[in-house]
Write a protein that holds these residues in place. Structure first.
Motif, PDB file in Angstrom:
ATOM      1  N   ASP A 285      57.661  -6.218  25.584  1.00  0.00           N
ATOM      2  CA  ASP A 285      58.158  -5.094  24.921  1.00  0.00           C
ATOM      3  C   ASP A 285      58.747  -4.092  25.426  1.00  0.00           C
ATOM      4  OD1 ASP A 285      57.733  -3.350  22.956  1.00  0.00           O
ATOM      5  OD2 ASP A 285      55.393  -3.219  22.909  1.00  0.00           O
ATOM      6  N   PHE A 286      60.072  -4.414  25.015  1.00  0.00           N
ATOM      7  CA  PHE A 286      61.009  -3.433  25.430  1.00  0.00           C
ATOM      8  C   PHE A 286      61.614  -2.464  24.480  1.00  0.00           C
ATOM      9  CE2 PHE A 286      62.583  -4.745  29.690  1.00  0.00           C
ATOM     10  CZ  PHE A 286      61.521  -5.998  29.938  1.00  0.00           C
ATOM     11  N   GLY A 287      60.707  -2.404  23.630  1.00  0.00           N
ATOM     12  CA  GLY A 287      60.954  -1.457  22.573  1.00  0.00           C
ATOM     13  C   GLY A 287      61.317   0.009  22.611  1.00  0.00           C
ATOM     14  N   LEU A 288      61.033   0.409  24.018  1.00  0.00           N
ATOM     15  CA  LEU A 288      61.097   1.614  24.449  1.00  0.00           C
ATOM     16  C   LEU A 288      62.114   1.937  25.560  1.00  0.00           C
ATOM     17  CD1 LEU A 288      57.853   3.515  24.116  1.00  0.00           C
ATOM     18  CD2 LEU A 288      59.864   4.155  22.893  1.00  0.00           C
ATOM     19  N   ALA A 289      62.533   0.588  26.037  1.00  0.00           N
ATOM     20  CA  ALA A 289      63.585   0.591  27.157  1.00  0.00           C
ATOM     21  C   ALA A 289      65.000   1.261  27.025  1.00  0.00           C
ATOM     22  CB  ALA A 289      63.802  -0.845  27.374  1.00  0.00           C
ATOM     23  N   ARG A 290      65.403   1.728  27.978  1.00  0.00           N
ATOM     24  CA  ARG A 290      66.738   2.124  27.925  1.00  0.00           C
ATOM     25  C   ARG A 290      67.622   1.904  29.325  1.00  0.00           C
ATOM     26  NH1 ARG A 290      68.683   7.618  27.344  1.00  0.00           N
ATOM     27  NH2 ARG A 290      70.401   6.770  28.395  1.00  0.00           N
ATOM     28  N   ASP A 291      68.896   2.167  29.292  1.00  0.00           N
ATOM     29  CA  ASP A 291      69.582   2.100  30.499  1.00  0.00           C
ATOM     30  C   ASP A 291      69.303   3.384  31.118  1.00  0.00           C
ATOM     31  OD1 ASP A 291      71.142  -0.245  29.522  1.00  0.00           O
ATOM     32  OD2 ASP A 291      72.399   1.059  28.277  1.00  0.00           O
ATOM     33  N   PHE A 292      69.563   3.348  32.459  1.00  0.00           N
ATOM     34  CA  PHE A 292      69.386   4.539  33.380  1.00  0.00           C
ATOM     35  C   PHE A 292      70.629   5.453  32.649  1.00  0.00           C
ATOM     36  CE2 PHE A 292      68.143   2.745  37.873  1.00  0.00           C
ATOM     37  CZ  PHE A 292      67.100   2.252  37.178  1.00  0.00           C
ATOM     38  N   ALA A 293      70.548   6.464  32.652  1.00  0.00           N
ATOM     39  CA  ALA A 293      71.361   7.695  32.382  1.00  0.00           C
ATOM     40  C   ALA A 293      72.249   8.030  33.516  1.00  0.00           C
ATOM     41  CB  ALA A 293      70.833   8.503  31.460  1.00  0.00           C
ATOM     42  N   ASP A 294      73.468   8.454  33.478  1.00  0.00           N
ATOM     43  CA  ASP A 294      73.819   9.197  34.639  1.00  0.00           C
ATOM     44  C   ASP A 294      73.080  10.468  34.885  1.00  0.00           C
ATOM     45  OD1 ASP A 294      76.110   7.342  35.376  1.00  0.00           O
ATOM     46  OD2 ASP A 294      77.180   8.384  33.566  1.00  0.00           O
ATOM     47  N   PRO A 295      73.202  10.882  36.302  1.00  0.00           N
ATOM     48  CA  PRO A 295      72.380  12.254  36.505  1.00  0.00           C
ATOM     49  C   PRO A 295      72.949  13.156  35.605  1.00  0.00           C
ATOM     50  CG  PRO A 295      73.320  11.006  38.217  1.00  0.00           C
ATOM     51  CD  PRO A 295      73.835  10.341  37.344  1.00  0.00           C
ATOM     52  N   GLY A 296      72.146  14.005  35.172  1.00  0.00           N
ATOM     53  CA  GLY A 296      72.525  15.111  34.218  1.00  0.00           C
ATOM     54  C   GLY A 296      72.728  14.752  32.656  1.00  0.00           C
ATOM     55  N   TYR A 297      72.274  13.595  32.492  1.00  0.00           N
ATOM     56  CA  TYR A 297      72.290  13.102  30.997  1.00  0.00           C
ATOM     57  C   TYR A 297      70.650  13.206  30.367  1.00  0.00           C
ATOM     58  CZ  TYR A 297      73.284  10.298  26.624  1.00  0.00           C
ATOM     59  OH  TYR A 297      73.666   9.947  25.424  1.00  0.00           O
ATOM     60  N   LYS A 298      70.480  13.846  29.377  1.00  0.00           N
ATOM     61  CA  LYS A 298      69.348  14.088  29.010  1.00  0.00           C
ATOM     62  C   LYS A 298      68.525  12.904  28.388  1.00  0.00           C
ATOM     63  CE  LYS A 298      68.306  18.916  27.891  1.00  0.00           C
ATOM     64  NZ  LYS A 298      67.894  19.810  26.757  1.00  0.00           N
ATOM     65  N   MET A 299      67.384  12.571  28.516  1.00  0.00           N
ATOM     66  CA  MET A 299      66.485  11.554  28.079  1.00  0.00           C
ATOM     67  C   MET A 299      65.280  12.344  27.398  1.00  0.00           C
ATOM     68  SD  MET A 299      66.785   8.488  30.712  1.00  0.00           S
ATOM     69  CE  MET A 299      66.585   9.298  32.203  1.00  0.00           C
ATOM     70  N   THR A 300      64.736  11.510  26.543  1.00  0.00           N
ATOM     71  CA  THR A 300      63.475  11.845  25.965  1.00  0.00           C
ATOM     72  C   THR A 300      62.504  11.810  27.009  1.00  0.00           C
ATOM     73  OG1 THR A 300      61.674  11.592  24.209  1.00  0.00           O
ATOM     74  CG2 THR A 300      63.141   9.683  24.772  1.00  0.00           C
ATOM     75  N   CYS A 301      61.425  12.826  26.696  1.00  0.00           N
ATOM     76  CA  CYS A 301      60.241  12.742  27.827  1.00  0.00           C
ATOM     77  C   CYS A 301      59.000  12.099  26.925  1.00  0.00           C
ATOM     78  CB  CYS A 301      59.888  13.910  28.465  1.00  0.00           C
ATOM     79  SG  CYS A 301      59.590  15.271  27.018  1.00  0.00           S
ATOM     80  N   GLN A 302      59.299  11.764  25.557  1.00  0.00           N
ATOM     81  CA  GLN A 302      58.053  11.351  25.008  1.00  0.00           C
ATOM     82  C   GLN A 302      58.046   9.459  24.937  1.00  0.00           C
ATOM     83  OE1 GLN A 302      55.959  13.071  23.658  1.00  0.00           O
ATOM     84  NE2 GLN A 302      57.054  15.229  23.513  1.00  0.00           N
TER      85      GLN A 302
END
Lengths: 384, 347
Positions: free
Chosen positions: A165-182
């Motif tokens: 179940d990789f439906g919520l997976a994502r690549d690491f973002a660069d430091p300083g790049y916002k991601m969702t906390c949900q």
């Protein structure tokens, strides 16, 4: 016909759907198998590899291909590892997207809940080791899973554990790049996400593994919060309210809130039978300061895995009744058992009805998420 | 631990395990061959369609050559850059869309699918695969003369042509890594001027207009881009990484090849040169793919007829089983004769 269409059609022919095993709003799951290529092969011998075919209805989305489907395909296309579910093929049929996944009998949640089973410390070590191996591979590929929980850890008939179940997976973002906390189902969600942190890394997955590790020993969810707020309270009650010293800066996180001062009880009080190594690794997964939390790579060389008892070999791990039934079914030719076997266990990301507590992601993202990743098996679907 | 390590598979790098490395790397000859074959097959098919429609009508049609197709695609690569500027998409979206467009035309020809539409779909798909989704409505309202269906109609075809392999490794990321790494070179004690990085990045961007990403690894392209600005720095870095002189020499040769391609082909084509190609394309487009033409309607009717046959066969099958049930099914759940949701007639 275009070459692309032709190639697609050939793919499609490679896989046979045997029966519908689950249906949700956005996806239907079939049990199937690889079509036998040589008609001369003995009829009872090779019916082809068993697979699960997840058919995602795409036509109905106004923004086209859905994000969870895209994520799942994108990451599984790249990841090939013993402890990650294998995506065997992708093809389209009209406006449907079909994911052909390896067929897996059960998941860790079913095993944990099977009261007839007794877990030895060596069994738990084996499951945790396989989880860390699969996760280390994801993290090495710069992929965050963001939804680890027992029912996303599937178990193959040979006992191998597979992250699914990789439906919520994502690549690491660069430091300083916002991601969702949900992200991450609440009971497995680390405190930094509960405090609304928008910058995070692989440590979020490690927290989830810690919760799963604890659950394997306790046989009930370790931190079952009833709401996001209660989740923080439950966490702090179990592990003590973090101090500024052990987690610098956490009071400055966007959604920081005080939920009361709780002392830090010794872990040994709850995990009475656990060895010192066990407690040590568990507590390193549940360190509040994300940067100090153990990494998957470090965890793999933790003394816990090298101390006696050694991890149980996967084929010798306890199997739940559904797995045993499936194994028995697999031993006979498919035709004979069709419609006979009670299908309360199925393929990847899609499991049979669980009567117990539903672990659902109750967050705003839940409503937005448009593909059913947990299918409802409560109503019997007529055989297709 | 849980099982002995499988000795069968040798260890490979993450990049070598990627679909990009395994499925989307070509030699110059393979690229030319692939495009030539696609072009020839397409022309033959379109000629046949023309002739079926009206005998003799394919006479005198000046079909596009493979090179002209590449030229047209190149123009639309530069349009992706413009659109990304308009939407302020991150560089990853732009680079991904460009790769998608190029890969699409290694499986399809512009005579079947005009790059104007494919470009819009590739870009929209790239926003989703790179986790920068925007709503289709906002997307299309900001692009003149574009409706949501222009984008969505092709999405499946594009995804299929890409073999559903959405993950792309980019040269601009490799350049950033290289930039960080060269600052560890012992010979460089002073701070490196960021203008070097910016200038190298411009070469990486220019490289997107060429075929280099289909032939070389992102890190090789990044190194070549740096080498175009600071050849000395690039070779020092190479020497610090590689031990044997023959390895250095081999890499240096590759770098030179990339450099010459980027310099000679890394410019957007002039609109003038493409205009003539596009004008001819209007005359030699595959009529089966142009809504409204006789050929398009004929094909659609064919498809519809097949679907209808399948459906009625299904109805017949269901009726047969239901009639065969001695206990009837009045007490059972009433079901429609055809379950249209259950379109599992993929065979």
């Amino acid at each position: 016909m275009d070459a692309v269409e032709k190639a697609n059609e050939e793919r499609q022919k490679r896989w046979v759907k045997d029966k519908k095993v689950g249906e949700g709003t956005y996806a239907v799951v079939y049990q199937g198998r690889e079509a036998v290529r040589e008609p001369s092969a003995p009829r009872d011998a090779a019916t082809g590899r068993r697979v699960a075919i997840k058919k995602i209805k795409v036509g109905q989305f106004k923004d086209g291909l859905d994000m969870s489907a895209i994520r799942e395909v994108k990451y599984l296309r790249e990841l090939k590892h013993q402890n990650v579910i294998e995506l065997l093929d992708v093809f389209s049929s009209k406006t449907n997207l079909n994911l052909v996944l390896e067929f897996l009998d059960s998941d860790l949640e079913m095993i944990i809940k099977d009261r007839a089973l007794v877990f030895l410390p060596a069994d738990i070590k084996s499951w945790v080791a396989m989880t860390f191996r699969g996760l280390e591979f994801c993290h090495r590929n710069f992929i965050l899973h963001r939804d680890l929980k027992p029912n996303n850890l599937l178990i193959a008939s040979d006992g191998q554990l597979k992250i699914a179940d990789f439906g919520l997976a994502r690549d690491f973002a660069d430091p300083g790049y916002k991601m969702t906390c949900q992200v991450i189902t609440r009971w497995y969600r680390p405190p930094e996400l509960l405090f609304g942190s928008r910058y995070y890394g692989s440590a979020v997955d490690i927290w989830s593994v810690g919760c799963i590790f604890a659950e394997l020993m306790l046989r009930i969810p370790y931190l079952p919060g009833e709401s996001d707020m209660d989740q923080l309270k439950t966490t702090f009650r179990a592990l003590g309210t973090p101090t500024e010293e052990e987690w610098p800066g956490h009071t400055k996180l966007p959604d920081y809130i005080t939920v009361g001062q709780f002392p830090k009880p010794p872990m040994r009080d709850l995990f009475t039978a656990a060895s010192a190594d066990t407690i040590n690794l568990l507590s390193k997964c549940l360190v509040y300061e994300p940067r100090k939390r153990i990494t998957a790579r470090e965890a793999l060389s933790h003394p816990y895995f090298f101390a006696l008892p050694y991890p149980t070999l996967p084929p010798k791990l306890p199997k739940c009744s559904a797995q045993l039934a499936a194994a028995a079914a697999a031993a006979r030719p498919l035709e004979e058992v069709d419609g006979n076997v009670e299908m309360n266990s199925t393929g990847p990301g899609v499991k049979a009805k669980n009567t117990g507590l539903k672990r659902k992601l109750t967050s705003p993202e839940d409503a937005k998420r448009s593909i059913a990743r947990r299918l409802d098996f409560t109503k019997q679907t007529p055989g297709s | 631990m849980t099982s002995p390590a499988a000795p069968s598979e040798p260890k490979i790098s993450i990049y070598q395990g990627s679909t990009q490395f395994r499925n989307w790397r070509y030699s110059a000859e393979q690229l030319a061959q692939t495009r030539q074959t696609l072009n020839e097959v397409a022309i033959a098919a379109i000629r046949k369609t023309f002739e079926t429609d009206e005998s003799g009508s394919s006479q005198g049609v000046a079909f596009l050559t493979a090179d002209e197709e590449v030229l047209l695609v190149k123009l639309y690569i530069s349009k992706i850059t413009q659109l990304c500027g308009l939407f302020r998409f991150p560089e990853e979206v732009e680079a991904t869309a460009v790769t998608y467009l190029k890969r699409f035309y290694l499986k399809n020809t512009v005579m079947d699918w005009h790059p104007k539409n494919v470009m819009l779909t590739a870009l929209f798909l790239a926003t989703k695969t790179t986790n920068n989704p925007i709503s289709l409505e906002i997307y299309t309202t900001h692009i003149p003369k574009t409706s949501p269906s222009d984008v969505l109609d092709l999405e499946f075809l594009v995804a299929q042509s890409l073999n559903f392999e959405f993950a792309i490794w980019h040269a601009h990321r490799a350049l950033w890594g290289l930039w960080l790494d060269i600052q560890n070179l012992s010979s460089y004690t002073e701070r490196l001027d960021t203008e070097i990085y910016d200038a190298a990045l411009n070469h990486v961007r220019a490289s997107r207009l060429t075929d280099v990403e289909l032939r070389f690894s992102p890190s090789q392209i990044a190194l070549a881009s740096l080498s175009l600005i600071q050849p000395e720095l690039a070779s020092q870095w190479m020497e610090s990484k590689l031990t044997s002189p023959s390895e250095v020499e081999g890499l240096a040769k590759t770098v030179e090849v990339i450099k010459s391609i980027v310099v000679s082909q890394g410019l957007p084509p002039s609109v003038e040169s493409v205009r003539e190609v596009d004008r001819r394309l209007r005359l030699c487009k595959n009529p089966e793919k142009v809504p409204g033409t006789k050929a398009f309607l004929a094909r659609k009717m064919d498809d519809d007829r097949l679907a209808a046959e399948k459906r009625s066969k299904k109805v017949a099958d269901i009726q047969r089983t239901e009639n065969g049930d001695p206990f009837g099914n009045e007490l059972g759940q009433k079901r429609g004769l055809v379950d249209y949701d259950d379109d599992d007639d993929d065979d």
